[in-house]
Design a protein around this motif. Structure first.
Motif, PDB file in Angstrom:
ATOM      1  N   ASP A 127     -10.549  -7.449  -5.228  1.00  0.00           N
ATOM      2  CA  ASP A 127     -11.188  -6.352  -4.505  1.00  0.00           C
ATOM      3  C   ASP A 127     -10.229  -5.668  -3.538  1.00  0.00           C
ATOM      4  N   ASP A 128     -10.263  -4.327  -3.543  1.00  0.00           N
ATOM      5  CA  ASP A 128      -9.447  -3.560  -2.592  1.00  0.00           C
ATOM      6  C   ASP A 128     -10.304  -2.956  -1.486  1.00  0.00           C
ATOM      7  N   THR A 129     -11.521  -3.479  -1.312  1.00  0.00           N
ATOM      8  CA  THR A 129     -12.510  -3.015  -0.322  1.00  0.00           C
ATOM      9  C   THR A 129     -12.896  -1.554  -0.531  1.00  0.00           C
ATOM     10  N   GLY A 130     -12.744  -1.055  -1.747  1.00  0.00           N
ATOM     11  CA  GLY A 130     -13.116   0.329  -2.046  1.00  0.00           C
ATOM     12  C   GLY A 130     -12.105   1.361  -1.610  1.00  0.00           C
ATOM     13  N   MET A 131     -10.921   0.926  -1.195  1.00  0.00           N
ATOM     14  CA  MET A 131      -9.924   1.855  -0.670  1.00  0.00           C
ATOM     15  C   MET A 131      -9.512   2.892  -1.697  1.00  0.00           C
ATOM     16  N   PHE A 132      -9.320   2.489  -2.935  1.00  0.00           N
ATOM     17  CA  PHE A 132      -8.858   3.408  -3.966  1.00  0.00           C
ATOM     18  C   PHE A 132      -9.826   4.576  -4.141  1.00  0.00           C
ATOM     19  N   VAL A 133     -11.099   4.263  -4.265  1.00  0.00           N
ATOM     20  CA  VAL A 133     -12.105   5.309  -4.480  1.00  0.00           C
ATOM     21  C   VAL A 133     -12.221   6.204  -3.254  1.00  0.00           C
ATOM     22  N   LYS A 134     -12.250   5.617  -2.065  1.00  0.00           N
ATOM     23  CA  LYS A 134     -12.380   6.419  -0.844  1.00  0.00           C
ATOM     24  C   LYS A 134     -11.193   7.357  -0.657  1.00  0.00           C
ATOM     25  N   MET A 135      -9.998   6.855  -0.900  1.00  0.00           N
ATOM     26  CA  MET A 135      -8.809   7.706  -0.752  1.00  0.00           C
ATOM     27  C   MET A 135      -8.806   8.826  -1.780  1.00  0.00           C
ATOM     28  N   SER A 136      -9.225   8.506  -2.995  1.00  0.00           N
ATOM     29  CA  SER A 136      -9.277   9.521  -4.042  1.00  0.00           C
ATOM     30  C   SER A 136     -10.213  10.659  -3.649  1.00  0.00           C
ATOM     31  N   GLN A 137     -11.367  10.287  -3.159  1.00  0.00           N
ATOM     32  CA  GLN A 137     -12.357  11.304  -2.787  1.00  0.00           C
ATOM     33  C   GLN A 137     -11.877  12.152  -1.621  1.00  0.00           C
ATOM     34  N   ALA A 138     -11.263  11.519  -0.640  1.00  0.00           N
ATOM     35  CA  ALA A 138     -10.787  12.263   0.524  1.00  0.00           C
ATOM     36  C   ALA A 138      -9.685  13.244   0.143  1.00  0.00           C
ATOM     37  N   ILE A 139      -8.755  12.817  -0.674  1.00  0.00           N
ATOM     38  CA  ILE A 139      -7.639  13.685  -1.066  1.00  0.00           C
ATOM     39  C   ILE A 139      -8.142  14.853  -1.899  1.00  0.00           C
ATOM     40  N   GLN A 140      -8.999  14.570  -2.831  1.00  0.00           N
ATOM     41  CA  GLN A 140      -9.486  15.629  -3.703  1.00  0.00           C
ATOM     42  C   GLN A 140     -10.412  16.592  -2.974  1.00  0.00           C
ATOM     43  N   SER A 141     -10.910  16.218  -1.811  1.00  0.00           N
ATOM     44  CA  SER A 141     -11.750  17.131  -1.033  1.00  0.00           C
ATOM     45  C   SER A 141     -10.948  18.299  -0.474  1.00  0.00           C
ATOM     46  N   ARG A 142      -9.637  18.115  -0.287  1.00  0.00           N
ATOM     47  CA  ARG A 142      -8.757  19.121   0.319  1.00  0.00           C
ATOM     48  C   ARG A 142      -9.195  19.466   1.747  1.00  0.00           C
ATOM     49  N   ASP A 143     -10.013  18.639   2.341  1.00  0.00           N
ATOM     50  CA  ASP A 143     -10.582  18.924   3.663  1.00  0.00           C
ATOM     51  C   ASP A 143      -9.772  18.215   4.739  1.00  0.00           C
ATOM     52  N   GLY A 161      -6.024  -3.403   7.453  1.00  0.00           N
ATOM     53  CA  GLY A 161      -6.423  -4.697   7.992  1.00  0.00           C
ATOM     54  C   GLY A 161      -7.594  -5.291   7.228  1.00  0.00           C
ATOM     55  N   ASP A 162      -8.566  -4.437   6.885  1.00  0.00           N
ATOM     56  CA  ASP A 162      -9.719  -4.906   6.116  1.00  0.00           C
ATOM     57  C   ASP A 162      -9.297  -5.404   4.736  1.00  0.00           C
ATOM     58  N   VAL A 163      -8.318  -4.724   4.137  1.00  0.00           N
ATOM     59  CA  VAL A 163      -7.813  -5.158   2.828  1.00  0.00           C
ATOM     60  C   VAL A 163      -7.249  -6.564   2.925  1.00  0.00           C
ATOM     61  N   TYR A 164      -6.435  -6.821   3.942  1.00  0.00           N
ATOM     62  CA  TYR A 164      -5.808  -8.137   4.062  1.00  0.00           C
ATOM     63  C   TYR A 164      -6.821  -9.227   4.420  1.00  0.00           C
ATOM     64  N   SER A 166      -9.804  -9.227   3.335  1.00  0.00           N
ATOM     65  CA  SER A 166     -10.580  -9.443   2.117  1.00  0.00           C
ATOM     66  C   SER A 166      -9.903 -10.427   1.162  1.00  0.00           C
ATOM     67  N   PHE A 167      -8.632 -10.723   1.379  1.00  0.00           N
ATOM     68  CA  PHE A 167      -7.940 -11.699   0.539  1.00  0.00           C
ATOM     69  C   PHE A 167      -8.563 -13.082   0.656  1.00  0.00           C
ATOM     70  N   PHE A 168      -9.418 -13.275   1.673  1.00  0.00           N
ATOM     71  CA  PHE A 168      -9.970 -14.594   1.933  1.00  0.00           C
ATOM     72  C   PHE A 168     -11.435 -14.714   1.531  1.00  0.00           C
ATOM     73  N   SER A 169     -11.930 -13.744   0.780  1.00  0.00           N
ATOM     74  CA  SER A 169     -13.251 -13.906   0.184  1.00  0.00           C
ATOM     75  C   SER A 169     -13.162 -14.990  -0.888  1.00  0.00           C
ATOM     76  N   ALA A 170     -14.293 -15.580  -1.239  1.00  0.00           N
ATOM     77  CA  ALA A 170     -14.288 -16.657  -2.230  1.00  0.00           C
ATOM     78  C   ALA A 170     -13.718 -16.181  -3.557  1.00  0.00           C
ATOM     79  N   ASP A 171     -14.087 -14.969  -3.954  1.00  0.00           N
ATOM     80  CA  ASP A 171     -13.618 -14.450  -5.239  1.00  0.00           C
ATOM     81  C   ASP A 171     -12.112 -14.225  -5.226  1.00  0.00           C
ATOM     82  N   SER A 172     -11.609 -13.628  -4.148  1.00  0.00           N
ATOM     83  CA  SER A 172     -10.173 -13.360  -4.070  1.00  0.00           C
ATOM     84  C   SER A 172      -9.374 -14.653  -4.008  1.00  0.00           C
TER      85      SER A 172
END
Length: 302
Positions: A127-143, A161-164, A166-172
């Protein structure tokens, strides 16, 4: 810039922004002895046209004067843009397995790996904590205001910080642990990667190096080396985004593009707070038993 080039810029950005008892003693609190050991020559950079953060971890010195073997562990960024020449070069590395740590969204957005024929691919998304999707949406907004609100004033650093953490979730933890077990049993080289090859891949490399007795300071140097390997490509991405009109202030992305001591320290602090020390993290967190630890050391160090 035409629509095709804008699309390429977006994809370029996404790839850039987007962790026996004698054997256990090698990794649990090595302390001053480990720090005093001289490091062997650094890793071997593998130059590819379609990936910029690729290296063989062989060559690092351990605290007892041995060194990590070459041709066993290769860390990388995403392999979806490899050229035919790149794929041919990878074929020469005699890869046993490629482990892709990217999420489904990342694979869909950036494309599947291009690999030599016959090389098994293991999808092991962390898990990347949703960073990829959020960054994609923000960039493509051009806002610019939306981008500033999401990334400015220390918010990008908070995302990292949240990404790092998240490395300690059970799944990760389970998936990092399984990958280390794979490395204990590898014959030829195992290659693992995420998108930029710096955070999930960086943490896994740091853990693996320390687990086989490489001093903490040397493992940290390897982690930080991603900044050197990625610098030119990341700077070019920012320039392209500005030229394409996607971002007025692409420097907002710098905290996401870089690795930093502060980010690694977040994960190290989690190790200490949750498990007490690095050795207990390996056994209790990653689920590695003494036999696996010994096997890992024997397989990767010589």
């Amino acid at each position: 810039m035409n629509l095709l080039n804008v699309s390429r810029v977006r994809r370029s950005l996404l790839s850039a922004v987007v962790v026996p008892v004698a054997a256990l003693a090698l990794t649990a609190g090595i302390g001053a002895v480990a720090e005093a050991a001289p490091a062997a020559a650094g890793p071997t950079k593998i130059d590819l046209q379609g990936a910029v953060n690729v290296r063989d971890l062989g060559g690092y010195g351990t605290y007892d004067g041995a060194k990590v073997k070459s041709g066993k562990v290769i860390r990388a960024d995403a392999l979806g843009k490899l050229t035919d020449a790149d794929v041919h070069k990878l074929a020469g590395l005699k890869l046993q397995t490629v482990v892709d740590l990217r999420t489904t969204a990342e694979v869909q957005g950036l494309g599947a790996d291009k690999l030599p024929a016959g090389v098994p691919l293991v999808a092991r998304p962390i898990d990347d904590t949703g960073m990829f999707v959020k960054m994609s949406q923000a960039i493509q907004s051009r806002d610019p205001q939306q981008q500033q609100a999401l990334l400015g004033d220390g918010k990008a650093e908070q995302i990292m910080g949240d990404v790092y953490r998240s490395f300690f979730s059970a799944d990760s933890l389970s998936k990092f642990g399984q990958t280390v077990r794979d490395l204990a049993n590898t014959g030829n080289a195992t290659l693992y990667h995420c998108t930029a090859g710096k955070d999930r891949t960086g943490w896994l490399s740091y853990v693996t190096l320390r687990a086989v007795g490489v001093p903490e300071s040397v493992a940290r140097q390897d982690y930080l080396l991603s900044n050197q390997y990625r610098a030119a490509a990341d700077a070019a991405t920012r320039a392209q985004l500005k030229q394409a009109g996607l971002m007025q202030n692409p420097d907002l992305l710098i905290p996401l593009q870089e690795v930093r001591d502060d980010y690694l320290d977040i994960a190290v602090d989690q190790v200490n707070s949750q498990f007490g020390d690095f050795g207990k993290f390996l056994t209790q967190g990653l689920g590695l038993d003494a036999g696996t630890m010994l096997k890992l050391r024997e397989n990767l160090v010589g």
